[in-house]
Design a protein around this motif. Structure first.
Motif, PDB file in Angstrom:
ATOM      1  N   TRP A  62       0.799  -1.210   0.000  1.00  0.00           N
ATOM      2  CA  TRP A  62       0.000   0.000   0.000  1.00  0.00           C
ATOM      3  C   TRP A  62       0.841   1.273   0.000  1.00  0.00           C
ATOM      4  N   LEU A  63       2.136   1.131   0.219  1.00  0.00           N
ATOM      5  CA  LEU A  63       2.996   2.305   0.323  1.00  0.00           C
ATOM      6  C   LEU A  63       4.171   2.190  -0.639  1.00  0.00           C
ATOM      7  N   PRO A  64       4.664   3.321  -1.146  1.00  0.00           N
ATOM      8  CA  PRO A  64       5.872   3.304  -1.974  1.00  0.00           C
ATOM      9  C   PRO A  64       7.087   2.924  -1.145  1.00  0.00           C
ATOM     10  N   ALA A  65       8.204   2.724  -1.830  1.00  0.00           N
ATOM     11  CA  ALA A  65       9.441   2.348  -1.150  1.00  0.00           C
ATOM     12  C   ALA A  65       9.865   3.434  -0.174  1.00  0.00           C
ATOM     13  N   PRO A  66      10.436   3.052   0.978  1.00  0.00           N
ATOM     14  CA  PRO A  66      10.946   4.057   1.925  1.00  0.00           C
ATOM     15  C   PRO A  66      11.958   4.973   1.246  1.00  0.00           C
ATOM     16  N   GLY A  67      11.901   6.231   1.607  1.00  0.00           N
ATOM     17  CA  GLY A  67      12.789   7.213   0.996  1.00  0.00           C
ATOM     18  C   GLY A  67      12.181   7.923  -0.188  1.00  0.00           C
ATOM     19  N   THR A  68      11.067   7.379  -0.725  1.00  0.00           N
ATOM     20  CA  THR A  68      10.406   8.001  -1.879  1.00  0.00           C
ATOM     21  C   THR A  68       9.020   8.540  -1.526  1.00  0.00           C
ATOM     22  N   ARG A  69       8.574   8.288  -0.321  1.00  0.00           N
ATOM     23  CA  ARG A  69       7.172   8.573   0.009  1.00  0.00           C
ATOM     24  C   ARG A  69       6.844  10.055  -0.001  1.00  0.00           C
ATOM     25  N   ARG A  70       7.787  10.877   0.436  1.00  0.00           N
ATOM     26  CA  ARG A  70       7.531  12.320   0.440  1.00  0.00           C
ATOM     27  C   ARG A  70       7.380  12.840  -0.990  1.00  0.00           C
ATOM     28  N   GLN A  71       8.249  12.379  -1.894  1.00  0.00           N
ATOM     29  CA  GLN A  71       8.165  12.810  -3.285  1.00  0.00           C
ATOM     30  C   GLN A  71       6.897  12.273  -3.947  1.00  0.00           C
ATOM     31  N   VAL A  72       6.538  11.024  -3.641  1.00  0.00           N
ATOM     32  CA  VAL A  72       5.319  10.442  -4.205  1.00  0.00           C
ATOM     33  C   VAL A  72       4.094  11.227  -3.760  1.00  0.00           C
ATOM     34  N   ALA A  73       4.031  11.572  -2.467  1.00  0.00           N
ATOM     35  CA  ALA A  73       2.898  12.338  -1.956  1.00  0.00           C
ATOM     36  C   ALA A  73       2.838  13.718  -2.605  1.00  0.00           C
ATOM     37  N   ALA A  74       3.990  14.375  -2.767  1.00  0.00           N
ATOM     38  CA  ALA A  74       4.031  15.693  -3.401  1.00  0.00           C
ATOM     39  C   ALA A  74       3.571  15.610  -4.847  1.00  0.00           C
ATOM     40  N   THR A  75       3.963  14.542  -5.542  1.00  0.00           N
ATOM     41  CA  THR A  75       3.523  14.353  -6.922  1.00  0.00           C
ATOM     42  C   THR A  75       2.018  14.203  -6.992  1.00  0.00           C
ATOM     43  N   GLY A  76       1.448  13.409  -6.078  1.00  0.00           N
ATOM     44  CA  GLY A  76       0.004  13.231  -6.046  1.00  0.00           C
ATOM     45  C   GLY A  76      -0.745  14.512  -5.733  1.00  0.00           C
ATOM     46  N   LEU A  77      -0.185  15.305  -4.817  1.00  0.00           N
ATOM     47  CA  LEU A  77      -0.836  16.580  -4.487  1.00  0.00           C
ATOM     48  C   LEU A  77      -0.873  17.517  -5.689  1.00  0.00           C
ATOM     49  N   LEU A  78       0.165  17.461  -6.537  1.00  0.00           N
ATOM     50  CA  LEU A  78       0.185  18.287  -7.742  1.00  0.00           C
ATOM     51  C   LEU A  78      -0.706  17.715  -8.828  1.00  0.00           C
ATOM     52  N   LEU A  79      -0.449  16.452  -9.200  1.00  0.00           N
ATOM     53  CA  LEU A  79      -1.070  15.851 -10.370  1.00  0.00           C
ATOM     54  C   LEU A  79      -2.546  15.518 -10.157  1.00  0.00           C
ATOM     55  N   THR A 163       1.204  19.803 -15.495  1.00  0.00           N
ATOM     56  CA  THR A 163       2.479  19.693 -16.209  1.00  0.00           C
ATOM     57  C   THR A 163       3.604  19.243 -15.283  1.00  0.00           C
ATOM     58  N   LEU A 164       3.769  19.939 -14.163  1.00  0.00           N
ATOM     59  CA  LEU A 164       4.844  19.593 -13.226  1.00  0.00           C
ATOM     60  C   LEU A 164       4.603  18.239 -12.571  1.00  0.00           C
ATOM     61  N   GLY A 165       3.336  17.934 -12.266  1.00  0.00           N
ATOM     62  CA  GLY A 165       3.026  16.646 -11.667  1.00  0.00           C
ATOM     63  C   GLY A 165       3.347  15.484 -12.593  1.00  0.00           C
ATOM     64  N   ALA A 166       3.031  15.647 -13.885  1.00  0.00           N
ATOM     65  CA  ALA A 166       3.339  14.593 -14.861  1.00  0.00           C
ATOM     66  C   ALA A 166       4.845  14.413 -15.009  1.00  0.00           C
ATOM     67  N   MET A 167       5.594  15.508 -14.976  1.00  0.00           N
ATOM     68  CA  MET A 167       7.050  15.415 -15.078  1.00  0.00           C
ATOM     69  C   MET A 167       7.628  14.701 -13.865  1.00  0.00           C
ATOM     70  N   LEU A 168       7.100  14.972 -12.681  1.00  0.00           N
ATOM     71  CA  LEU A 168       7.568  14.275 -11.481  1.00  0.00           C
ATOM     72  C   LEU A 168       7.195  12.794 -11.518  1.00  0.00           C
ATOM     73  N   GLN A 169       5.972  12.494 -11.987  1.00  0.00           N
ATOM     74  CA  GLN A 169       5.541  11.105 -12.052  1.00  0.00           C
ATOM     75  C   GLN A 169       6.375  10.315 -13.047  1.00  0.00           C
ATOM     76  N   LYS A 170       6.847  10.967 -14.101  1.00  0.00           N
ATOM     77  CA  LYS A 170       7.677  10.298 -15.101  1.00  0.00           C
ATOM     78  C   LYS A 170       8.963   9.763 -14.472  1.00  0.00           C
ATOM     79  N   ARG A 171       9.447  10.402 -13.427  1.00  0.00           N
ATOM     80  CA  ARG A 171      10.678   9.964 -12.774  1.00  0.00           C
ATOM     81  C   ARG A 171      10.481   8.710 -11.925  1.00  0.00           C
ATOM     82  N   SER A 172       9.239   8.399 -11.598  1.00  0.00           N
ATOM     83  CA  SER A 172       8.969   7.262 -10.722  1.00  0.00           C
ATOM     84  C   SER A 172       9.158   5.953 -11.476  1.00  0.00           C
ATOM     85  N   ARG A 173       9.804   4.999 -10.847  1.00  0.00           N
ATOM     86  CA  ARG A 173      10.008   3.668 -11.421  1.00  0.00           C
ATOM     87  C   ARG A 173       9.184   2.619 -10.672  1.00  0.00           C
ATOM     88  N   GLN A 174       8.306   3.072  -9.791  1.00  0.00           N
ATOM     89  CA  GLN A 174       7.498   2.142  -9.016  1.00  0.00           C
ATOM     90  C   GLN A 174       6.164   1.879  -9.708  1.00  0.00           C
TER      91      GLN A 174
END
Length: 289
Positions: A62-79, A163-174
């Motif tokens: 249910w959760l992304p890998a440790p160390g990525t959760r803050r960035q994942v949450a920020a991406t979701g808040l944007l996108l 736009t920024l949210g999609a660019m951040l999500q593109k970096r995710s490999r999860q």
């Protein structure tokens, strides 16, 4: 056969995504006839979060890998969060759906300029042609547009968030199913924080429930998973270019469901969108070779 199968599966995913996303406006309008913006958003995101938690139940992921959760949450808040709130607030402050669709149509061009240092002028020309076609499709709504300063600010904020949210999500490999639960939890939290300052009412009618189920399950789960998979595996500009087709699908559904025929100008716009996307996608394939 093996080389064609991935291509056909990609085309199928794009087609299903466009059909689902294009239907969102119809069901959103239907839902808003029986409830307020934030009531629909909160219940939609809560339903989507519950469905995603059930999807992740077998593997308890249910959760992304440790160390990525803050960035994942920020991406979701944007996108998801900021985009949804700004989109609805723009319409609430007088921006017509047609004008909003045209402003958001700048996203593939903006993404191209921000993410690709070397691109063919023909690729940019194809995106501009598709944007022109989009303008023709939504021309009637543009003619009725009311240029509210606050509404335009919300519309531009929606454009930047997407736009920024999609660019951040593109970096995710999860896997998309691994990041979406946290993103919807963060988005739901944002909506709950804003809800006390917004109208909140619901009519528990069949129309509202059908709209809620469609938006919460088919759009926020199925279509969002498809979008994230396409962002992960495809060219970001091409993926965002698919949104040019969304108003076309909406117009077709508007005719099939509500009986509102598409005017000749919109049909010309549809042809321009298809020609522009074909040119832009062809240049991507040529550059890849």
């Amino acid at each position: 056969m093996t080389t064609k199968s991935p291509a056909w599966s990609a085309y199928a995913a794009m087609s299903i995504f466009v059909l689902l996303w294009g239907s969102a406006a119809i069901f959103t309008r239907w839902g808003l006839d029986h409830g307020s913006v934030f009531a629909l958003l909160i219940l939609r995101f809560a339903l989507a979060l519950g469905a995603l938690l059930l999807i992740g139940l077998p593997g308890r992921r249910w959760l992304p890998a440790p160390g990525t959760r803050r960035q994942v949450a920020a991406t979701g808040l944007l996108l998801i969060g900021s985009y949804s709130v700004c989109y609805f607030q723009a319409m609430a402050h007088g921006i017509t759906p047609g004008l909003l669709a045209t402003l958001l149509g700048v996203q593939p061009i903006l993404t191209l300029l921000l993410t690709e240092r070397r691109y063919s002028p023909w690729r940019l020309a194809g995106l501009l042609l598709a944007l022109s076609g989009l303008t023709l499709v939504v021309y009637q709504s543009l003619a009725r547009a009311h240029f509210s300063g606050l509404g335009m600010a919300f519309a531009l904020a929606a454009l930047l968030s997407m736009t920024l949210g999609a660019m951040l999500q593109k970096r995710s490999r999860q896997a998309p199913a691994q990041v979406l639960p946290l993103q919807y939890a963060a988005t739901l939290g944002l909506c709950l924080l804003l809800a006390p300052f917004q109208p909140f009412h619901v009519e528990w009618t069949a129309g509202f429930l059908i709209s809620l189920l469609w938006l919460g399950l088919l759009i926020s789960v199925a279509a969002q998973l498809l979008l994230y998979r396409m962002i992960r595996s495809g060219n970001l500009v091409n993926v965002t270019s698919l949104f040019y087709l969304v108003p076309v699908v909406t117009a077709i559904l508007d005719y099939l469901i509500l009986g509102n025929a598409m005017p000749p100008l919109a049909l010309a716009g549809l042809a321009a969108i298809l020609a522009g996307l074909a040119l832009a996608f062809r240049q991507t394939a040529a550059n890849a070779n």
